[in-house]
Each structure stands twice: as C-alpha cells, then as structure tokens.
Design a protein around this motif. Structure first.
Motif, PDB file in Angstrom:
ATOM      1  N   ARG B 111      -5.556  13.437  -7.175  1.00  0.00           N
ATOM      2  CA  ARG B 111      -6.012  11.267  -7.066  1.00  0.00           C
ATOM      3  C   ARG B 111      -4.628  10.442  -7.831  1.00  0.00           C
ATOM      4  NH1 ARG B 111     -10.896  10.183  -5.558  1.00  0.00           N
ATOM      5  NH2 ARG B 111     -12.348  11.924  -4.629  1.00  0.00           N
ATOM      6  N   ALA B 113      -5.402   7.467  -9.070  1.00  0.00           N
ATOM      7  CA  ALA B 113      -5.536   5.972  -9.738  1.00  0.00           C
ATOM      8  C   ALA B 113      -5.273   5.141 -10.077  1.00  0.00           C
ATOM      9  CB  ALA B 113      -6.753   5.808 -10.400  1.00  0.00           C
ATOM     10  N   GLY B 114      -4.804   4.085  -9.729  1.00  0.00           N
ATOM     11  CA  GLY B 114      -4.090   2.884 -10.572  1.00  0.00           C
ATOM     12  C   GLY B 114      -3.116   2.740  -9.527  1.00  0.00           C
ATOM     13  N   TRP B 170      -4.865  11.545   2.354  1.00  0.00           N
ATOM     14  CA  TRP B 170      -6.267  10.749   3.570  1.00  0.00           C
ATOM     15  C   TRP B 170      -6.176   9.026   3.052  1.00  0.00           C
ATOM     16  CZ3 TRP B 170     -11.150  13.121   2.531  1.00  0.00           C
ATOM     17  CH2 TRP B 170     -10.602  14.842   2.806  1.00  0.00           C
ATOM     18  N   SER B 173      -9.845   3.763   1.905  1.00  0.00           N
ATOM     19  CA  SER B 173     -10.449   2.609   1.861  1.00  0.00           C
ATOM     20  C   SER B 173     -10.405   1.476   0.682  1.00  0.00           C
ATOM     21  CB  SER B 173     -11.737   3.222   3.187  1.00  0.00           C
ATOM     22  OG  SER B 173     -12.359   4.100   1.812  1.00  0.00           O
ATOM     23  N   SER B 175     -14.002   1.880  -0.385  1.00  0.00           N
ATOM     24  CA  SER B 175     -14.069   2.725  -1.172  1.00  0.00           C
ATOM     25  C   SER B 175     -13.896   3.702  -1.339  1.00  0.00           C
ATOM     26  CB  SER B 175     -15.906   2.980  -0.756  1.00  0.00           C
ATOM     27  OG  SER B 175     -15.100   3.878   0.431  1.00  0.00           O
ATOM     28  N   GLN B 176     -12.597   3.973  -1.492  1.00  0.00           N
ATOM     29  CA  GLN B 176     -12.104   5.323  -1.641  1.00  0.00           C
ATOM     30  C   GLN B 176     -10.841   4.870  -2.181  1.00  0.00           C
ATOM     31  OE1 GLN B 176     -12.547   8.320  -2.464  1.00  0.00           O
ATOM     32  NE2 GLN B 176     -14.670   8.718  -0.562  1.00  0.00           N
ATOM     33  N   ASP B 178      -8.156   5.733  -4.329  1.00  0.00           N
ATOM     34  CA  ASP B 178      -7.485   6.709  -5.267  1.00  0.00           C
ATOM     35  C   ASP B 178      -6.098   6.035  -3.336  1.00  0.00           C
ATOM     36  OD1 ASP B 178      -8.570   5.867  -7.806  1.00  0.00           O
ATOM     37  OD2 ASP B 178      -9.233   7.821  -7.339  1.00  0.00           O
ATOM     38  N   ARG B 180      -4.850   9.911  -2.090  1.00  0.00           N
ATOM     39  CA  ARG B 180      -5.978  11.616  -2.477  1.00  0.00           C
ATOM     40  C   ARG B 180      -4.647  12.107  -1.548  1.00  0.00           C
ATOM     41  NH1 ARG B 180     -11.396  10.699  -0.152  1.00  0.00           N
ATOM     42  NH2 ARG B 180     -10.146   8.702   1.083  1.00  0.00           N
TER      43      ARG B 180
END
Lengths: 72, 230
Positions: B111, B113-114, B170, B173, B175-176, B178, B180
């Motif tokens: 993952r 993030a950012g 992945w 979205s 809600s997701q 990050d 992935r």
C-alpha cells in the motif's frame, strides 16, 4: 502522513483478499456471505471491491423492493 | 453444507489444523490428485465478520506451509462432499496448473498512501467512453495502470517487479484511495523484496508505504476457467 496501526492494515489487506480475491469455482459452489447466496449457474460473478461488499451489505438490509445486487 | 477453504495437492498434510468456520474441524475431500480442505457448515450463510475471516485465513495459512495452495474466496460452500468431489474432478486440470503457478510463492500486499492520483479525462472520451460493462471494465484496467507510478528515480519500484512472478494492481476508489498492489513472490526472494520496500520508504519518507504478508496467493489463485461449466 497519518499512520495507521499495522494490525489495522493487515486486517484490511486480509479483507481485501479473502472477500474479493481467492479462487472462484464454477458450478455447484456458492459464495454465501451476509445472507446473500451468489449461485454460480454458469456465470462467474466477480466481486472486485470493498465498495461492492458495502453495497451487498446495504442491499441485505434494504427493503425488498430496493433489493438489487451489483457487481463490478 | 460444506465450507471450502483451499485446494492443494494430494496427499494433504496429516497435522492438526486450526479450528475453522464456526469452530468446526477442517478435513479433506480428495480426488484426481487434489484435496480440498472443508468443514461442516451448520448455516448456509456465512457472516463476513473479521473473526470468521481470520479463521478462514488461519486454516489456509496452516495448509500453505511447504506446499502450494489455492485459497477459495471466503464464504464458498457446497451442498455436500459429493459436490466438492465433483468440482475437483471437473476442474482438476486447471487447478493443478494453477497450483504449479503458485508453487514456492507467497503474496505480499503493498500500500502506498499519499501518492496523488492524476485524473485522466481522456478516459471518458474516445473508444473507452461507452457506458456498457465492457467499457467500464476497460476503463478500470487503464486507471489501475495509469494510477500506478512509472518506475523512476523518484519512485524506483521496478526492483519490486523484478522480484515478483506476477503483479496485480487494485483499483482506487473514494473509500480506497491508497495505491494498492499484490505481488506474487518466490519464497526465496521474499527477504530481498522486503528489503527493497524498506529502501523505497527511505527514499520517499513523505509516502506511507506499508507491506503485509506473506499471504496465501489469494490474488493469484483464480485459474482461467473461461471454458465455463461442463
């Protein structure tokens, strides 16, 4: 960066995989989650996102006339 | 009803397995050189609670020690042992081939993030602008690839791919958000893979880079069964 507990991330990663990936077999197997049976009658239904699972859970709790199942 | 955990090669391990869904003891059904770990399911519907999913995971993880496994998606059930045997018999060729593909491999989940996502309005025009499920699926695939940064001096993740037999991206979205990705990595390359993830984090401390695993190859277990049911 806001940090999340590593255990929380591990749970999220497991949920991603166990609920949306993994082997899906044709035929007589049924994926039976949250009260919704997705019977494989020659169709391969792919659940590809947690959004889908959220919609499934919302559908399970919705009145019958609003019931529908959408898969990405 | 029988709950299905994973498919592996026969003979299955003789060791005691962790308690499965609902506390049931996993056993095996076997045919055509394959075994499927199953347990009795009192209920035809399985609640997707984390505790149950961890039980599923613990059984699969115990099975993957020293042998390839194909974890089934959580919640998979069949009517009885005879139905499970028929599934193994019907698809034994594809399942055996898929077991070969994941042999000696584990999955790592990465993952990031950012990492800002760049909107690409061109995807909503041109040949992918259709509203049907096919066009939507293709847009998703393109967004996954474009959302994943190209390997560069600023984000040199090419070495991660070099360690991996396969990679799956992945979709992002709301809600997701990050980035992935799933990597299928040979066990012998796992340490090198993790070293390179750590190096990536040192290079880009502004990003939240996390890796979890080794997981059973959930993201790489679905063989091509496009031939459909027989």
């Amino acid at each position: 960066m806001p940090s999340r507990h590593s255990g929380e991330i591990a749970v999220a990663d497991l949920l991603d995989r166990a609920l949306h990936k993994g082997l899906v077999i044709w035929g007589e197997a049924t994926i039976s989650v949250a009260g919704i049976d997705l019977v494989y009658l020659g169709l391969k239904l792919l659940l590809t996102s947690t959004d889908t699972m959220n919609r499934m859970r919302a559908t399970a709790n919705a009145p019958p006339d609003e019931s529908h199942l959408q898969a990405d | 009803m029988l709950y299905l955990y994973a498919i592996l090669e026969s003979p299955p391990p003789q060791k005691t397995l962790p308690a499965g869904i609902g506390g049931a003891v996993p056993v095996f059904v076997e045919t055509h050189g394959l075994a499927c770990a199953v347990s009795a399911a009192a209920d035809a519907t399985i609640a997707p609670e984390p505790s149950q999913i961890w039980r599923h995971q613990e059984v699969v993880a115990a099975l993957m020690e020293g042998r390839p496994v194909l974890p089934l998606r959580f919640g998979t059930v069949v009517a009885d042992a005879a139905a499970g045997l028929r599934l193994l018999a019907r698809h034994h060729a594809e399942l055996s081939a898929q077991l070969d593909r994941v042999r000696h491999c584990v999955e790592f989940a990465l993952r990031v993030a950012g990492f800002a996502e760049h909107a690409d309005p061109s995807l909503d025009a041109g040949p992918l602008s259709g509203t049907g499920p096919g066009a939507s699926h293709l847009r998703t695939l393109v967004r996954r690839e474009r959302g994943w940064p190209a390997s560069s001096d600023g984000f040199p993740h090419g070495t991660l791919n070099a360690h991996a037999q396969s990679r799956l991206l992945w979709a992002r979205s709301p809600s997701q958000p990050d980035l992935r990705a799933s990597f299928l990595v040979q066990r012998r390359s796992a340490a090198a893979f993790l070293d390179d993830v750590a190096a990536l984090q040192r290079l880009r401390p502004d990003l939240g880079i996390t890796v979890t695993g080794p997981w059973p190859p959930y993201s790489f277990s679905d063989p091509d069964l496009s031939g459909g049911p027989e």
